[in-house]
Design a protein around this motif. Structure first.
Motif, PDB file in Angstrom:
ATOM      1  N   TYR A  56      13.818  21.970  33.931  1.00  0.00           N
ATOM      2  CA  TYR A  56      13.332  22.697  32.764  1.00  0.00           C
ATOM      3  C   TYR A  56      12.520  21.827  31.805  1.00  0.00           C
ATOM      4  CZ  TYR A  56      15.261  27.282  33.698  1.00  0.00           C
ATOM      5  OH  TYR A  56      15.490  28.522  34.237  1.00  0.00           O
TER       6      TYR A  56
ATOM      7  N   ARG B 231       8.867  22.943  30.696  1.00  0.00           N
ATOM      8  CA  ARG B 231       8.566  23.190  29.283  1.00  0.00           C
ATOM      9  C   ARG B 231       7.307  22.457  28.858  1.00  0.00           C
ATOM     10  NH1 ARG B 231      14.895  22.285  28.344  1.00  0.00           N
ATOM     11  NH2 ARG B 231      15.566  24.469  28.557  1.00  0.00           N
TER      12      ARG B 231
ATOM     13  N   ARG C  93       5.642  25.512  26.984  1.00  0.00           N
ATOM     14  CA  ARG C  93       6.633  26.459  26.479  1.00  0.00           C
ATOM     15  C   ARG C  93       7.906  25.683  26.118  1.00  0.00           C
ATOM     16  NH1 ARG C  93       6.383  32.154  29.909  1.00  0.00           N
ATOM     17  NH2 ARG C  93       4.173  32.587  29.502  1.00  0.00           N
TER      18      ARG C  93
ATOM     19  N   LEU D  53      11.308  27.385  26.547  1.00  0.00           N
ATOM     20  CA  LEU D  53      11.650  28.020  27.822  1.00  0.00           C
ATOM     21  C   LEU D  53      13.147  27.872  28.089  1.00  0.00           C
ATOM     22  CD1 LEU D  53      10.157  29.400  30.296  1.00  0.00           C
ATOM     23  CD2 LEU D  53      10.334  27.161  31.405  1.00  0.00           C
TER      24      LEU D  53
END
Length: 225
Positions: A80, A84, A89, A92
């Motif tokens: 992640y 991200r 993002r 996220l």
């Protein structure tokens, strides 16, 4: 993260998500409506996992999703931070890739076909890598997301359920059996999509009862010219 043996064989469930199929409308990618169970909600309390699904979980396309060999989708929490940054993002959240279990300690280079994990009251076996489809792109509104996931080999992996039971956030994700230490999810995935054309490996996987029946049947066919 790399491949690991039993000296480092423990992770943790850091997020748990379930969701039933729902209808979705037009978006920036397509004006066609679509239906999927990819949009899942976080669950904080223990939830029961049966042979086919978590309670409150389901799939719309039962030909390509779900079933006994694809009952639980797991995904590496460590991916992640990369996503991200790459997708710009920063918020996220876990579950963005449609997974049921977001786990630490393991990824596609350290999870092998046939691995058996104990998680809460359950016992799960790795049955195949997850190969994302267009629904992931539409869910996140990023047209090439499935292709980007595929390029990294970061689709996650599916479990079949050997023992029913409850799972909760914070449960240990513990590797207890490893019958095929050379068959990582990356190697299996690259064989399924043809990037690794080794005929001996294809034949070996086609005969491997740990692999989901759909992929065993596919690999038993002559490869495309």
């Amino acid at each position: 993260m790399g491949r690991r043996g039993f000296g480092m064989s423990d992770g943790e469930v850091v997020a748990l998500h379930v969701g039933l199929p729902a209808d979705h409308g037009a978006d920036a990618i397509s004006d066609q409506p679509w239906r999927s169970g990819i949009a899942k909600a976080a669950v904080s309390s223990p939830i029961y996992l049966g042979q086919d699904n978590f309670e409150g979980d389901g799939q719309a396309d039962l030909e390509n999703h779900g079933g006994r060999f694809r009952a639980v989708l797991a995904y590496c929490a460590g991916h992640y931070d990369v996503w991200r940054a790459e997708l710009d993002r920063p918020a996220l959240a876990y579950g963005a890739f449609g997974e049921n279990l977001t786990v630490t300690g393991f990824d596609e280079d350290s999870v092998c076909l046939g691995d058996v994990f104990t998680v809460g009251g359950t016992r799960l076996q790795v049955a195949q890598p997850r190969r994302p489809c267009w629904k992931l792109a539409r869910y996140q509104g990023i047209k090439d997301l499935a292709a980007r996931v595929d390029a990294k080999g970061w689709g996650g992996w599916y479990h079949r359920v050997l023992r029913d039971g409850f799972i909760a956030v914070g449960d240990r994700y513990t590797l207890v059996e490893r019958p095929h230490p050379d068959l990582t999810m990356r190697i299996v995935n690259e064989t399924l999509d043809g990037r690794n054309p080794d005929p001996a490996l294809r034949a070996s996987l086609a005969a491997n009862e740990a692999l989901s029946p759909q992929w065993r049947e596919y690999l038993s066919r002559p490869p495309r010219a």
